[in-house]
Design a protein around this motif. Structure first.
Motif, short mmCIF file in Angstrom:
data_model
loop_
_atom_site.label_atom_id
_atom_site.label_comp_id
_atom_site.label_asym_id
_atom_site.label_seq_id
_atom_site.Cartn_x
_atom_site.Cartn_y
_atom_site.Cartn_z
N ALA A 252 17.12 -22.92 19.08
CA ALA A 252 17.19 -22.74 17.63
C ALA A 252 16.00 -21.92 17.12
N SER A 253 14.81 -22.20 17.65
CA SER A 253 13.63 -21.46 17.22
C SER A 253 13.72 -19.98 17.57
N LEU A 254 14.24 -19.68 18.74
CA LEU A 254 14.38 -18.28 19.14
C LEU A 254 15.35 -17.54 18.23
N TRP A 255 16.45 -18.20 17.85
CA TRP A 255 17.40 -17.54 16.95
C TRP A 255 16.78 -17.33 15.57
N TYR A 256 16.02 -18.32 15.08
CA TYR A 256 15.32 -18.14 13.80
C TYR A 256 14.35 -16.97 13.89
N LEU A 257 13.64 -16.87 15.02
CA LEU A 257 12.68 -15.78 15.20
C LEU A 257 13.37 -14.43 15.26
N VAL A 258 14.47 -14.35 16.01
CA VAL A 258 15.20 -13.09 16.15
C VAL A 258 15.72 -12.62 14.80
N MET A 259 16.35 -13.53 14.05
CA MET A 259 16.91 -13.15 12.75
C MET A 259 15.81 -12.80 11.74
N THR A 260 14.69 -13.50 11.82
CA THR A 260 13.58 -13.18 10.92
C THR A 260 13.04 -11.78 11.20
N LEU A 261 12.92 -11.42 12.48
CA LEU A 261 12.46 -10.08 12.83
C LEU A 261 13.46 -9.01 12.37
N LEU A 262 14.76 -9.31 12.52
CA LEU A 262 15.77 -8.35 12.08
C LEU A 262 15.75 -8.16 10.57
N LEU A 263 15.50 -9.23 9.84
CA LEU A 263 15.43 -9.12 8.38
C LEU A 263 14.11 -8.52 7.92
N SER A 264 13.06 -8.68 8.74
CA SER A 264 11.75 -8.18 8.33
C SER A 264 11.69 -6.65 8.35
N TYR A 265 12.46 -6.02 9.25
CA TYR A 265 12.38 -4.56 9.35
C TYR A 265 12.87 -3.87 8.08
N PRO A 266 14.11 -4.16 7.58
CA PRO A 266 14.49 -3.51 6.32
C PRO A 266 13.64 -3.95 5.15
N GLN A 267 13.14 -5.20 5.21
CA GLN A 267 12.28 -5.67 4.13
C GLN A 267 10.98 -4.87 4.07
N SER A 268 10.41 -4.56 5.25
CA SER A 268 9.18 -3.76 5.27
C SER A 268 9.44 -2.33 4.80
N LYS A 269 10.61 -1.78 5.13
CA LYS A 269 10.95 -0.45 4.65
C LYS A 269 11.10 -0.42 3.13
N LEU A 270 11.70 -1.49 2.59
CA LEU A 270 11.83 -1.56 1.14
C LEU A 270 10.46 -1.66 0.48
N GLU A 271 9.55 -2.40 1.09
CA GLU A 271 8.20 -2.51 0.54
C GLU A 271 7.50 -1.15 0.54
N GLN A 272 7.67 -0.40 1.63
CA GLN A 272 7.05 0.92 1.70
C GLN A 272 7.64 1.86 0.65
N LYS A 273 8.92 1.70 0.36
CA LYS A 273 9.58 2.60 -0.57
C LYS A 273 9.25 2.27 -2.02
N TYR A 274 9.19 0.98 -2.32
CA TYR A 274 9.09 0.57 -3.71
C TYR A 274 7.71 0.12 -4.15
N SER A 275 6.83 -0.17 -3.21
CA SER A 275 5.52 -0.68 -3.62
C SER A 275 4.72 0.41 -4.32
N ARG A 276 4.05 0.02 -5.38
CA ARG A 276 3.22 0.96 -6.14
C ARG A 276 1.78 0.77 -5.69
N SER A 277 1.49 1.31 -4.55
CA SER A 277 0.17 1.12 -3.97
C SER A 277 -0.74 2.28 -4.33
N THR A 278 -2.01 2.09 -4.06
CA THR A 278 -3.00 3.13 -4.35
C THR A 278 -3.00 4.24 -3.31
#
Length: 298
Positions: A252-278
């Motif tokens: 169960a932990s491995l599946w949670y980890l795998v799915m979290t990593l899969l969801l983290s990739y598009p989430q990080s791309k969205l952060e790079q696209k939309y974040s208003r950083s300096t």
């Protein structure tokens, strides 16, 4: 050849001796843990491999994914309504949204899930109809509030409170000048919300929503207390029969980890696209040429 803008040059940092020591210590620690985990027979990696793609586990995984995205979709819609209510100038409406958000954010989600599962103890029957007429329909709440229904309602209502605050924060990021410009054009409140506020608030809302999706995926494990056969409950059903508790929890932990990593990739791309950083550099200004002592620019 034009000179390189100094602001675009990468900055070099001198590494200290402490950093090299830290690398060695952390590498040795990681190696020791890896050797211990891989050679300890009590982990039963063969059992983990056998049940990793087991039919029961995969069915539980599909139900977990369904609960995640269904709860997020419904919670986001309800959160948008609550955020609009919270921003309303009509005090009773704003106060109602504030009480809802405070109530659902201030109590544990596990307590809320158990409450909705047992809500039939308070209202065993409900009647929905047209007031002052005999037209009504009776609803058996005990039959309606099945475990998966209680799980979906509990997760959705809890998530709506958090999404309302995220969306309200996005509304606050819109400059007052934009709102004043919309008012000067004679836009109604609904048009201003739809065409000015919401589009400009999205860069602040979307990255935070990605974090909520990842959190919701892991939070669905709480519905196992209701008997919903999601990923964790599916693993529990198997090890209750085989007594192989640790290997199934690892699955169960491995599946949670795998799915979290899969969801983290598009989430990080969205952060790079939309974040208003300096990190966004200003445009290079056009040089000004002076033609006379008074400083008139050409």
């Amino acid at each position: 050849m034009s000179a390189i803008d100094p602001a675009l040059k990468p900055r070099l940092r001198r590494r200290s001796a402490f950093e090299y020591v830290a690398w060695v210590v952390c590498s040795l620690l990681a190696l020791g843990i890896l050797i211990s985990v891989s050679t300890n027979p009590n982990f039963k990696w063969g059992v983990v491999a056998r049940y990793f793609t087991h039919e029961t586990i995969l069915r539980g995984l599909m139900l977990t994914i369904f609960l995640t995205f269904a709860s997020m979709a419904l919670g986001t819609l309800l959160g948008l309504v609550l955020a609009i209510m919270r921003a309303s100038r009509i005090k009773p409406i704003a106060a109602t949204a504030g009480v809802y958000i405070t109530l659902f954010r201030g109590t544990p989600v596990l307590v809320q899930l158990i409450f909705w599962f047992n809500v039939a103890a308070l209202y065993p029957n409900l009647s929905i109809g047209i007031p002052f007429t005999d037209i009504s329909t009776a609803i058996d709440v005990n039959a309606l509030m099945a475990p998966i229904t209680a799980a979906l309602i509990g997760l959705t209502l809890n998530e709506a409170a958090y999404m309302a605050e995220i969306i309200r924060g996005g509304f606050s990021s819109v400059g007052t000048g934009q709102i004043e410009a919309a008012d000067s054009l004679g836009m109604s409140a609904a048009t201003k919300m739809r065409k000015v506020i919401i589009p400009q608030a999205m860069p602040s809302i979307i990255p935070a929503t990605g974090n909520q999706v990842i959190g919701m995926f892991k939070e669905t494990s709480l519905v196992s207390v209701l008997g919903v056969a999601e990923l964790l409950q599916s693993a529990q059903l198997i090890y209750a029969r085989t007594y192989e508790t640790i290997p199934l929890l690892i699955v169960a932990s491995l599946w949670y980890l795998v799915m979290t990593l899969l969801l983290s990739y598009p989430q990080s791309k969205l952060e790079q696209k939309y974040s208003r950083s300096t990190s966004r550099l200003p445009r290079k200004a056009k040089p000004v040429v002076l033609t006379d002592p008074e400083g008139i620019a050409r």
